[in-house]
Design an enzyme around this catalytic site. Sequence first.
Site, short mmCIF file in Angstrom:
data_model
loop_
_atom_site.label_atom_id
_atom_site.label_comp_id
_atom_site.label_asym_id
_atom_site.label_seq_id
_atom_site.Cartn_x
_atom_site.Cartn_y
_atom_site.Cartn_z
N LYS A 175 80.56 34.59 48.00
CA LYS A 175 80.17 35.84 48.65
C LYS A 175 80.62 35.73 50.01
CE LYS A 175 77.60 35.55 50.92
NZ LYS A 175 77.51 35.14 52.40
N TYR A 260 73.20 39.58 52.02
CA TYR A 260 72.02 39.30 51.07
C TYR A 260 71.09 40.27 51.21
CZ TYR A 260 73.66 34.49 51.14
OH TYR A 260 74.52 33.44 51.04
#
Length: 435
Positions: A175, A260
């Site tokens: 990511k 996150y």
Amino acid sequence: MSDDLRLSRRLLLAGGAGLTGTALGLGGARAASDPPAPSVPADTGAVQGERVVFPNWRDSGDAPPPPPPAPMPPSERVGFAIVGLGRLSLEEILPAFGEAKKAKPVALMSGSPEKAKLTAAQYGIPADAIYAYDQWDRLKANPAVRAVYIVTPNGLHRDNVLAAAAAGKHVLCEKPMANSSAEAQEMIEACNKAGVKLMIAYRCQYEPFNREVVRLARSGEFGRVKMVEAFNGQTTALPEQWRLRKALAGGGALPDIGLYCLNGVRALLGEEPVTIQAQIVTPENDPRFKEVEESVAFTLRFPSGVIAQCGTSYGVHESRELRVHTTGGSLNLHNAFAYRGQRLTVAHREGGHVQRDEPALTPKNQFALELDHMAECILTDRRPRTPGEEGLQDMILMEAIYAAARSGQPVTVGPLAGTGQGADATRGPALEEGK
């Protein structure tokens, strides 16, 4: 030592002396009406299926110990090629294979032959399984490689994923998924066309403490979730690092560590936000932030009425916190988004006072867990829990966060097109308990 004691000890270790029933029960104390426990040697264990099992030797006052690991034979594990040998690969991912049970490293791709040669020797990877970034055709011909783990800078993910799909290899991609939602959509389409799986490495969705927060929040045990706070911040010093170059990183703190918070809140609630508000603050005349932002604060409002306050920064002392506020309690996860060191506290009413509990969960290596999940999905032909659609939705929402910050006005958002309104619409099947 007496002969009788020696004899007794030999019999015990051999599983003799008639040790059956309650003393060898796999589940602790047994009622008289329970069926007899299987006869299992007390200290040597016994093979049951693909696992060695031992009886629970603890009394009812203690939790039973977990069973021994049951790794797959190395020859049966899924072989991964690691693409990119930067800090994350060398400090976390490659060491994590030592704790993985279904995955193994079999190849490396790097722009540094010297570094790749040394790393290959350290991990027992053959010299002929080292590839340069322009050698996808050679990697394609290696049958030991069933999947690739893309760990290059964000701006290179699209090209790497397209090349891996063309090579017929399943893809685990770090990511953020890409630098834009358009790139992410192209990556999904390429993998679908090639018939390979695409998983985005949202490690926290596999980590035990984060999973427990999700379970508690969704269970309703402490009432309805009303508000969530998520913060992920750290300092950044080197102006020349790729994370501070927009072409390679796509942005600053938001796509790197603020993601996150965004993904964590979405995974926690299982629903998608309907509006986003945001602010960006970047210090003037700081060479580190000529191209990308330092700090972002954003607010997400969800259909259920939950409000999530999120923040991220490259300019603060390291802090990675997740707090969930419900009608009957609060969940506080310290080091929520860190590689290790998670600690969960739960506050709730207990009679006439407030009780604060700290569940004693067993820490596990997040990278090993996600590697094994990808391997299992390949072995069983199932959709990953965090597929490409999960990454695409985050890319769309981050673009909305930037738009909201530029305009100073709320931006309307919603579910990913084509996924419907259901819970966890962008995710694959739920993870099994204990995995």
